[in-house]
Design a protein around this motif. Structure first.
Motif: not given
Length: 206
Positions: A20-29, A78-84
């Motif tokens: 649940g906590a990860c589902r709503t976490c937008l730290f990286w996004e 995981f994702a390319p840094p340009g998406f993060v």
């Protein structure tokens, strides 16, 4: 008692299997310049779905979910840094041009020390090597517990990462993917998981 295990790709269909906590976490996004006030949970879920959908469409698979029987027991994103957006905010930025960023990896407490973390790491490698990605990098935390959405340095080292830019709090670490899957056993082990084959068994840690 042993149970079957498998790893599948993260999609909009199984996003709800994240904790649940990860589902709503937008730290990286959202990045460091976003509104400091947290979003309401439902709004955050929609924002997470939007990010995942855009990344899947523009770049491709960006996460793995591990299951023991039918229970989700871990995941890696995981994702390319340009998406993060958050990727440029660390003192050890930027991520190398030939690498993707490991945003987070989580294993349910009762499944830790049972090989799930390594299983996820191998599955990520098997996904990315055929796509021409040379390495995975991550920002680690040196504290006794991971800070926010950062992973402990000890965990990263345990699954094959090495420090490439030291820092007292937030070192950047790197895992060379071809060396990670250079042995036949590791290649087979990773591919079995990435294609969701139900093989072997996993006993929960006591």
């Amino acid at each position: 008692m042993s149970v079957s295990r498998r790893v599948v790709g993260l999609t909009l269909d199984n996003l709800e299997d994240l904790p649940g906590a990860c589902r709503t976490c937008l730290f990286w996004e959202l990045g460091p310049l976003a509104d400091p006030q947290p979003m309401p949970p439902e709004e955050a879920k929609l924002a997470k779905e939007s990010w995942l959908s855009a990344t899947l469409l523009d770049w491709g698979s960006c996460g793995k979910v591990a299951y023991a029987a039918h229970e989700p027991v871990g995941y890696a994103l995981f994702a390319p840094p340009g998406f993060v957006p958050r990727a440029l905010s660390f003192p050890t930025s930027p991520v190398s041009g030939d690498a993707v960023l490991l945003l987070n990896a989580y294993v349910a407490p009762h499944w830790r020390s049972a090989g799930v973390g390594r299983m996820l790491a191998q599955a990520v490698a098997a996904e990315l090597v055929p796509r021409g990605v040379k390495a995975v990098e991550a920002f680690g935390s040196t504290g006794p517990l991971s800070r926010g959405c950062l992973m402990p340095v000890d965990y990263l080292r345990s699954v094959g990462f090495k420090t490439v830019r030291p820092h007292p709090a937030y070192p950047r670490l790197r895992m060379e993917l071809r060396s990670t899957v250079s042995w036949r056993y590791d290649v087979e082990y990773a591919l079995e998981r990435i294609f969701g084959t139900t093989v072997g068994s996993l006993t929960p840690a006591r």
